[in-house]
Design a protein around this motif. Structure first.
Motif, PDB file in Angstrom:
ATOM      1  N   GLY A  91       0.685  -1.075  -0.589  1.00 33.44           N
ATOM      2  CA  GLY A  91       0.081  -0.338  -0.520  1.00 33.44           C
ATOM      3  C   GLY A  91       0.985   0.823   0.046  1.00 33.44           C
ATOM      4  O   GLY A  91       1.446   1.440   0.410  1.00 33.44           O
ATOM      5  N   ASN A  92       1.218   2.108  -0.863  1.00 30.85           N
ATOM      6  CA  ASN A  92       0.944   3.643  -1.343  1.00 30.85           C
ATOM      7  C   ASN A  92       0.674   4.593  -0.729  1.00 30.85           C
ATOM      8  O   ASN A  92      -0.750   4.742  -1.339  1.00 30.85           O
ATOM      9  N   TRP A  93       1.381   5.160   0.504  1.00 33.32           N
ATOM     10  CA  TRP A  93      -0.276   6.013   1.230  1.00 33.32           C
ATOM     11  C   TRP A  93       0.877   7.078   0.484  1.00 33.32           C
ATOM     12  O   TRP A  93      -0.448   8.415   0.844  1.00 33.32           O
TER      13      TRP A  93
ATOM     14  N   GLY B 145      11.110   4.310  -8.939  1.00 34.37           N
ATOM     15  CA  GLY B 145      10.618   5.283 -10.517  1.00 34.37           C
ATOM     16  C   GLY B 145       9.052   4.909 -10.436  1.00 34.37           C
ATOM     17  O   GLY B 145       8.069   4.643 -11.689  1.00 34.37           O
ATOM     18  N   HIS B 146       8.104   5.407  -9.153  1.00 30.99           N
ATOM     19  CA  HIS B 146       6.910   5.389  -9.397  1.00 30.99           C
ATOM     20  C   HIS B 146       6.192   6.552 -10.542  1.00 30.99           C
ATOM     21  O   HIS B 146       7.611   7.493 -10.442  1.00 30.99           O
ATOM     22  N   SER B 147       5.524   5.986 -10.922  1.00 31.73           N
ATOM     23  CA  SER B 147       5.220   7.119 -12.215  1.00 31.73           C
ATOM     24  C   SER B 147       4.940   8.542 -11.193  1.00 31.73           C
ATOM     25  O   SER B 147       5.277   9.986 -12.621  1.00 31.73           O
ATOM     26  N   GLU B 148       4.626   8.821 -10.597  1.00 31.66           N
ATOM     27  CA  GLU B 148       5.008  10.222 -10.082  1.00 31.66           C
ATOM     28  C   GLU B 148       6.065  10.949  -9.806  1.00 31.66           C
ATOM     29  O   GLU B 148       6.166  11.714  -9.575  1.00 31.66           O
ATOM     30  N   ARG B 149       6.841   9.704  -9.478  1.00 35.63           N
ATOM     31  CA  ARG B 149       8.140  10.719  -9.039  1.00 35.63           C
ATOM     32  C   ARG B 149       8.742  10.977 -10.881  1.00 35.63           C
ATOM     33  O   ARG B 149       9.749  11.758 -11.674  1.00 35.63           O
TER      34      ARG B 149
ATOM     35  N   TRP C 297      -2.158   5.855 -17.078  1.00 36.33           N
ATOM     36  CA  TRP C 297      -3.601   5.965 -17.559  1.00 36.33           C
ATOM     37  C   TRP C 297      -4.266   5.431 -15.656  1.00 36.33           C
ATOM     38  O   TRP C 297      -6.074   5.753 -15.606  1.00 36.33           O
ATOM     39  N   ALA C 298      -4.116   4.611 -14.891  1.00 36.42           N
ATOM     40  CA  ALA C 298      -4.977   3.826 -14.338  1.00 36.42           C
ATOM     41  C   ALA C 298      -4.581   4.560 -13.301  1.00 36.42           C
ATOM     42  O   ALA C 298      -5.005   4.039 -12.160  1.00 36.42           O
ATOM     43  N   ILE C 299      -3.555   5.357 -12.541  1.00 38.01           N
ATOM     44  CA  ILE C 299      -3.258   5.715 -11.251  1.00 38.01           C
ATOM     45  C   ILE C 299      -3.854   6.399 -10.950  1.00 38.01           C
ATOM     46  O   ILE C 299      -4.384   8.127 -11.434  1.00 38.01           O
ATOM     47  N   GLY C 300      -4.958   6.177  -9.684  1.00 35.74           N
ATOM     48  CA  GLY C 300      -5.339   7.709  -9.101  1.00 35.74           C
ATOM     49  C   GLY C 300      -6.472   8.176  -9.633  1.00 35.74           C
ATOM     50  O   GLY C 300      -7.604   8.856  -9.643  1.00 35.74           O
ATOM     51  N   THR C 301      -6.783   8.061 -11.040  1.00 35.82           N
ATOM     52  CA  THR C 301      -8.093   7.892 -11.992  1.00 35.82           C
ATOM     53  C   THR C 301      -9.248   7.181 -12.268  1.00 35.82           C
ATOM     54  O   THR C 301     -10.000   7.471 -12.979  1.00 35.82           O
TER      55      THR C 301
ATOM     56  N   TYR D 283       0.363  -5.823 -10.373  1.00 38.55           N
ATOM     57  CA  TYR D 283      -0.810  -4.304 -10.448  1.00 38.55           C
ATOM     58  C   TYR D 283      -0.498  -3.826  -9.821  1.00 38.55           C
ATOM     59  O   TYR D 283      -0.449  -3.750  -8.890  1.00 38.55           O
ATOM     60  N   GLY D 284      -0.540  -2.182 -10.407  1.00 35.40           N
ATOM     61  CA  GLY D 284      -1.471  -0.986  -9.735  1.00 35.40           C
ATOM     62  C   GLY D 284      -2.033  -0.013 -10.368  1.00 35.40           C
ATOM     63  O   GLY D 284      -1.495  -0.226 -11.806  1.00 35.40           O
ATOM     64  N   GLY D 285      -2.806   0.584 -10.681  1.00 31.14           N
ATOM     65  CA  GLY D 285      -3.219   0.828 -10.824  1.00 31.14           C
ATOM     66  C   GLY D 285      -5.314   1.018 -10.519  1.00 31.14           C
ATOM     67  O   GLY D 285      -6.004   0.201 -11.151  1.00 31.14           O
ATOM     68  N   SER D 286      -5.209   1.845  -9.724  1.00 27.21           N
ATOM     69  CA  SER D 286      -7.112   1.473  -9.061  1.00 27.21           C
ATOM     70  C   SER D 286      -7.200   0.462  -8.865  1.00 27.21           C
ATOM     71  O   SER D 286      -8.783  -0.003  -8.909  1.00 27.21           O
ATOM     72  N   VAL D 287      -6.494   0.254  -7.793  1.00 35.31           N
ATOM     73  CA  VAL D 287      -7.142  -1.262  -7.210  1.00 35.31           C
ATOM     74  C   VAL D 287      -8.002  -1.340  -6.112  1.00 35.31           C
ATOM     75  O   VAL D 287      -7.955  -0.154  -5.707  1.00 35.31           O
TER      76      VAL D 287
ATOM     77  N   LEU E 210       0.153  -3.121  -6.290  1.00 36.10           N
ATOM     78  CA  LEU E 210       0.905  -1.646  -5.329  1.00 36.10           C
ATOM     79  C   LEU E 210      -0.244  -0.933  -5.897  1.00 36.10           C
ATOM     80  O   LEU E 210      -0.950  -0.660  -6.716  1.00 36.10           O
ATOM     81  N   VAL E 211      -0.538  -0.431  -4.339  1.00 37.91           N
ATOM     82  CA  VAL E 211      -2.314  -0.287  -3.827  1.00 37.91           C
ATOM     83  C   VAL E 211      -1.781   1.188  -3.768  1.00 37.91           C
ATOM     84  O   VAL E 211      -1.814   1.306  -2.628  1.00 37.91           O
ATOM     85  N   GLY E 212      -2.789   2.419  -4.490  1.00 40.48           N
ATOM     86  CA  GLY E 212      -2.596   3.882  -3.839  1.00 40.48           C
ATOM     87  C   GLY E 212      -3.738   4.534  -2.965  1.00 40.48           C
ATOM     88  O   GLY E 212      -4.009   3.960  -1.912  1.00 40.48           O
ATOM     89  N   GLY E 213      -4.740   5.201  -3.719  1.00 44.42           N
ATOM     90  CA  GLY E 213      -6.022   5.075  -2.499  1.00 44.42           C
ATOM     91  C   GLY E 213      -6.862   3.786  -1.593  1.00 44.42           C
ATOM     92  O   GLY E 213      -6.776   4.463  -1.096  1.00 44.42           O
ATOM     93  N   ALA E 214      -6.478   3.354  -2.056  1.00 45.76           N
ATOM     94  CA  ALA E 214      -7.141   1.887  -1.175  1.00 45.76           C
ATOM     95  C   ALA E 214      -6.598   1.444  -0.011  1.00 45.76           C
ATOM     96  O   ALA E 214      -7.357   1.378   1.123  1.00 45.76           O
TER      97      ALA E 214
HETATM   98  C1  PEP Z   1      -0.057   3.539  -6.674  1.00 42.67           C
HETATM   99  O1  PEP Z   1       0.130   5.396  -6.980  1.00 42.67           O
HETATM  100  O2  PEP Z   1       0.977   3.087  -6.859  1.00 42.67           O
HETATM  101  C2  PEP Z   1      -1.712   3.687  -7.715  1.00 42.67           C
HETATM  102  C3  PEP Z   1      -1.813   2.233  -7.972  1.00 42.67           C
HETATM  103  O3  PEP Z   1      -2.140   4.499  -6.602  1.00 42.67           O
HETATM  104  P1  PEP Z   1      -4.079   4.270  -7.096  1.00 42.67           P
HETATM  105  O4  PEP Z   1      -3.941   2.507  -6.810  1.00 42.67           O
HETATM  106  O5  PEP Z   1      -5.115   5.215  -6.462  1.00 42.67           O
HETATM  107  O6  PEP Z   1      -4.430   4.474  -8.846  1.00 42.67           O
END
Ligand code: PEP
Length: 250
Positions: free
Chosen positions: A8-10, A94-98, A170-174, A209-213, A231-235
């Protein structure tokens, strides 16, 4: 069999007191879920509190970034060695935000992966294409470029311990999640790319996999043969959602 790995990525959420409370809730909620590796990545500032809270639990602590250098005149940076000394086990690199907001080029990402190995942190290397790159049919080229830079100069033994996080930008935080098939196809490509190393590498490397999981879509993604975790962001900020995702992985 690869052991599932949910992280979980806070991001830039949760000041130390709140992070401590979230860690405590997760510790209780996840204590029986021993069939997966689990980690959370708080802000640097909250790392001491979260490491303390999660000591003797089944949840590890990750950093969201590392500096390239071990120490020195690098204002605002925190090194892999310092994180290791603070009780961190994993580092997201290497997170896409970085990459998009803070200038982490492929060359910088490669140095950060090296820094993880130098300090004894387990690297979680993020790769993934933007929407224009997907629409231009460049998914495999982009991912291959990021893998070959990120894993440069590592031995096969070292590569086999890296976790790759496939995160389509395109799936991150969207809220736009890749379909299980879309994600699995890219994971399968990544595993075939790893075929350039001795066969144990592709067999052992875990690909998240990461992106709006979320709790509601995790089972479909995690049941795919090439998806070894998330890899989970928001959730990851919701105890209920994160618990459901870990459950789906196990
Ligand atoms: C992330 O930041 O790595 C990520 C996957 O974010 P989210 O789950 O919010 O799309």
């Amino acid at each position: 069999m690869r052991r599932p790995f949910i992280a979980g990525n806070w991001k830039m959420h949760k000041a130390p007191v709140e992070a401590d409370a979230l860690a405590e809730s997760l510790k209780r909620a996840l204590s029986e879920m021993t069939a997966a590796d689990i980690a959370v990545a708080p802000t640097f500032l909250a790392i001491p509190a979260v490491v303390g809270r999660l000591r003797h639990s089944n949840i590890g602590v990750a950093s969201q970034n590392v500096a390239v250098e071990a120490q020195g005149a690098f204002t605002g940076e925190i090194s892999a060695e310092m994180l290791k000394a603070a009780g961190v086990q994993y580092a997201i690199v290497g997170h896409s935000e970085r990459r998009q907001l803070f200038g982490d080029t492929d060359a910088v990402v490669s140095k950060k992966v090296q820094a993880c190995f130098r300090a004894g942190l387990s690297a979680i290397l993020c790769v993934g294409e933007t929407l224009p790159e997907r629409e231009a049919g460049q998914v495999e080229d982009v991912v291959a470029r990021q893998l070959s830079a990120g894993l440069a100069d590592l031995s096969a033994d070292q590569v086999s311990t890296v976790t790759i996080a496939y995160e389509p930008v395109w799936a991150i935080g969207t809220g736009k999640v890749a379909t299980p098939t879309q994600a699995n196809d890219v994971h399968a490509y990544i595993r075939s790319w790893l075929g350039r190393y001795p066969s144990f590498v592709a067999r052992n490397v875990r690909i998240q996999y990461g992106g709006s999981v979320k709790g509601s879509n995790a089972a479909g993604l995690l049941s795919q043969p090439e998806i070894d975790g998330a890899l989970v962001g928001g959730a990851a900020l919701s105890v209920e959602d994160f618990t459901a995702i870990v459950k789906a992985a196990t």
